[in-house]
Design an enzyme around this catalytic site. Structure first.
Site, PDB file in Angstrom:
ATOM      1  N   ASP A   7     -12.969  -0.565  44.209  1.00 59.21           N
ATOM      2  CA  ASP A   7     -13.885  -1.362  45.123  1.00 59.21           C
ATOM      3  C   ASP A   7     -15.263   0.119  45.230  1.00 59.21           C
ATOM      4  OD1 ASP A   7     -16.598  -2.964  44.968  1.00 59.21           O
ATOM      5  OD2 ASP A   7     -15.977  -3.121  46.910  1.00 59.21           O
ATOM      6  N   SER A   8     -16.203  -0.427  45.369  1.00 61.62           N
ATOM      7  CA  SER A   8     -17.749   0.633  45.559  1.00 61.62           C
ATOM      8  C   SER A   8     -17.267   1.081  47.638  1.00 61.62           C
ATOM      9  CB  SER A   8     -19.196   0.414  45.709  1.00 61.62           C
ATOM     10  OG  SER A   8     -19.364  -1.194  46.680  1.00 61.62           O
ATOM     11  N   TYR A  39     -23.388   0.472  44.851  1.00 62.87           N
ATOM     12  CA  TYR A  39     -23.134   0.860  43.799  1.00 62.87           C
ATOM     13  C   TYR A  39     -24.781  -0.308  43.130  1.00 62.87           C
ATOM     14  CZ  TYR A  39     -18.924   3.139  43.384  1.00 62.87           C
ATOM     15  OH  TYR A  39     -17.244   4.034  42.529  1.00 62.87           O
ATOM     16  N   GLY A  40     -24.439  -1.657  43.356  1.00 60.80           N
ATOM     17  CA  GLY A  40     -25.099  -1.886  42.342  1.00 60.80           C
ATOM     18  C   GLY A  40     -27.413  -2.049  42.048  1.00 60.80           C
ATOM     19  N   CYS A  70     -14.802  -5.587  41.567  1.00 58.41           N
ATOM     20  CA  CYS A  70     -16.002  -5.311  41.469  1.00 58.41           C
ATOM     21  C   CYS A  70     -16.940  -5.534  41.140  1.00 58.41           C
ATOM     22  CB  CYS A  70     -16.149  -3.798  41.927  1.00 58.41           C
ATOM     23  SG  CYS A  70     -18.428  -2.954  42.064  1.00 58.41           S
ATOM     24  N   ASN A  71     -17.788  -6.792  40.823  1.00 57.72           N
ATOM     25  CA  ASN A  71     -18.385  -7.078  39.546  1.00 57.72           C
ATOM     26  C   ASN A  71     -19.187  -5.775  38.952  1.00 57.72           C
ATOM     27  OD1 ASN A  71     -18.131 -10.645  39.476  1.00 57.72           O
ATOM     28  ND2 ASN A  71     -18.341  -9.483  41.666  1.00 57.72           N
ATOM     29  N   THR A  72     -20.055  -5.721  39.719  1.00 57.30           N
ATOM     30  CA  THR A  72     -20.976  -4.212  39.153  1.00 57.30           C
ATOM     31  C   THR A  72     -19.978  -3.256  38.892  1.00 57.30           C
ATOM     32  OG1 THR A  72     -22.347  -4.443  41.251  1.00 57.30           O
ATOM     33  CG2 THR A  72     -22.864  -2.573  40.054  1.00 57.30           C
ATOM     34  N   CYS A 206     -20.325 -11.166  43.909  1.00 57.82           N
ATOM     35  CA  CYS A 206     -20.498  -9.477  44.431  1.00 57.82           C
ATOM     36  C   CYS A 206     -18.861  -9.797  45.482  1.00 57.82           C
ATOM     37  CB  CYS A 206     -21.293  -9.164  44.812  1.00 57.82           C
ATOM     38  SG  CYS A 206     -21.311  -7.803  46.347  1.00 57.82           S
TER      39      CYS A 206
HETATM   40  N1  DGL Z   1     -18.570  -5.174  45.530  1.00 58.55           N
HETATM   41  C1  DGL Z   1     -19.218  -5.061  44.421  1.00 58.55           C
HETATM   42  C2  DGL Z   1     -19.896  -6.275  43.381  1.00 58.55           C
HETATM   43  O1  DGL Z   1     -18.850  -6.863  43.380  1.00 58.55           O
HETATM   44  C3  DGL Z   1     -20.338  -3.474  44.857  1.00 58.55           C
HETATM   45  C4  DGL Z   1     -21.809  -3.739  45.847  1.00 58.55           C
HETATM   46  C5  DGL Z   1     -22.025  -2.838  45.478  1.00 58.55           C
HETATM   47  O2  DGL Z   1     -21.523  -1.462  45.521  1.00 58.55           O
HETATM   48  O3  DGL Z   1     -22.933  -2.921  45.291  1.00 58.55           O
HETATM   49  O4  DGL Z   1     -20.811  -5.804  42.831  1.00 58.55           O
END
Ligand code: DGL
Length: 283
Positions: A7-8, A39-40, A70-72, A206
Site C-alpha cells: 500500500d502507499s 497516491y490518490g 490499495c484501491n488506487t 480506500c
Molecule cells: N490506501 C490507498 C487506497 O486504498 C491509497 C490512499 C492514498 O495513498 O491516497 O486507495
C-alpha cells in the site's frame, strides 16, 4: 516464499490483518510506500511507476504473490502492470510470481456475483434501485472503476463515488479524532446532498478509511451496511491460493513490515486499530 502486501502507507494493514487471520501460517511481508504517500492525488503514470517499484521490492524480498492492498494502485496500475511489465519480470526472476488487486473481490462482494458471471439483461422495470456509495481517493473516483464494473453486472445497483482528497493523508499523519470525524462527516454529507438521500450501502473504497470505519458508521444512517473489503479480499486470496499451488505462501507464520519512509513505530491511530505496537523496518 511469502505473500507480499503493498500500500502507499498504513491503509493496507486493514487488508493485511484479515489476510493474516485467514492464513496464519503463511509468511507475510508488508510494504508501505510512506515516502510517496498519499497516491490518490497523483497522476496515473506516477501511480503505475510507484506500484511497480513496490512490487519489485516485494518480489526481491521473496514474495511469490503481491496483493495490492490499495484501491488506487489496483484501479490505476494493476492492469497496466499485468499486461506490460509482469510477463517480462516473471521471466527475469525465473519463478512464478503474480500481482492481484482488491477491487475484483470487492465488486464480487458488492454484486453477489462471481467476476466471470455472464450478465443476462432482462427487459422490464427495475423494482427497487440499490444505491451504493463509494468513499475513495480522487484517482479511484476518476477511474470510475466501481461504476463501470458494477454497472456491467447489475442493473439494479446505482453506484456513486465520493472522492475524499485529504482523508488518507490525514490518517497517514495520525490526525486527531475530531479532525478526522469532521472530514468524514463532510464527505458523507456531500454524497447525501448530491444524491438527495443517503446510500443504501457503502464501500470504504480506500483501505486507509477502514481505520476510521467507526466514524463512517457514525456519520451514515444507523445500520447502513458497509461492504467489508478486507474480508472480501481474504476470501478471494484464500480461494486463489487453493487453486494456484505454484504461488508458495510460506509456512512459518513470519511477519515483516517495511517502509520506504521513516522506520520505527507507527502513530497511535494505527496502533489502536492494530491492537499492539507496530514497528516498521527500512525497505
Ligand atoms: N490506501 C490507498 C487506497 O486504498 C491509497 C490512499 C492514498 O495513498 O491516497 O486507495
Amino acid at each position: 516464499m511469502s505473500i507480499g502486501v503493498f500500500d502507499s502507507g498504513v491503509g493496507g494493514l486493514t487488508v493485511h490483518h484479515a489476510l493474516v487471520d485467514r492464513l496464519p501460517s503463511a509468511d507475510f511481508i508488508y510494504l508501505a510506500d510512506q515516502a510517496n504517500t498519499p497516491y490518490g492525488g497523483r497522476p496515473g503514470p506516477e501511480i503505475v511507476d510507484l506500484t511497480r517499484k513496490g512490487c519489485e521490492r516485494l518480489f526481491d524480498a521473496g514474495a511469490s504473490l503481491v496483493i495490492l492492498a490499495c484501491n488506487t494502485a489496483s484501479a490505476i496500475a494493476l492492469r497496466r502492470l499485468q499486461q506490460t511489465w509482469l510477463p517480462g519480470h516473471r521471466r527475469a526472476l525465473g519463478r512464478p510470481v503474480n500481482v492481484l488487486g482488491i477491487i475484483v473481490p470487492t465488486i464480487e462482494a458488492a454484486t453477489g456475483l462471481p467476476w466471470q458471471h455472464e450478465v443476462e439483461r432482462k427487459p422490464g422495470k427495475i423494482e427497487q434501485l440499490d444505491v451504493l456509495g463509494i468513499f475513495c481517493t480522487p484517482a479511484t473516483a476518476n477511474s470510475r472503476v466501481y461504476e463501470i464494473e458494477i454497472d456491467k453486472r447489475r442493473d439494479d445497483v446505482a453506484v456513486f463515488s465520493e472522492p475524499c482528497p485529504t482523508l488518507a493523508g490525514l490518517i497517514e499523519r495520525g490526525a486527531g479524532a475530531v479532525e478526522l470525524a469532521t472530514v468524514v462527516e463532510k464527505h458523507v454529507d456531500a454524497l447525501r446532498a448530491r444524491l438527495g438521500r443517503h446510500p443504501d450501502r457503502a464501500i470504504l473504497g480506500c483501505t486507509h478509511y477502514e481505520i476510521v470505519a467507526d466514524m463512517f458508521r457514525a456519520a451514515l444512517p444507523p445500520g447502513t451496511p458497509l461492504i467489508h473489503q478486507p474480508r472480501a479480499t481474504a476470501d478471494a486470496i484464500e480461494a486463489y491460493l487453493a487453486k494456484h499451488p505454484e504461488y508458495e505462501p510460506g509456512r512459518d507464520g513470519t511477519r515483516r513490515f517495511l517502509t520506504t519512509g521513516t522506520p520505527g513505530p507507527q502513530h497511535g491511530l494505527v496502533e489502536a486499530f492494530w491492537g499492539a505496537p507496530l514497528g516498521f523496518d527500512a525497505a
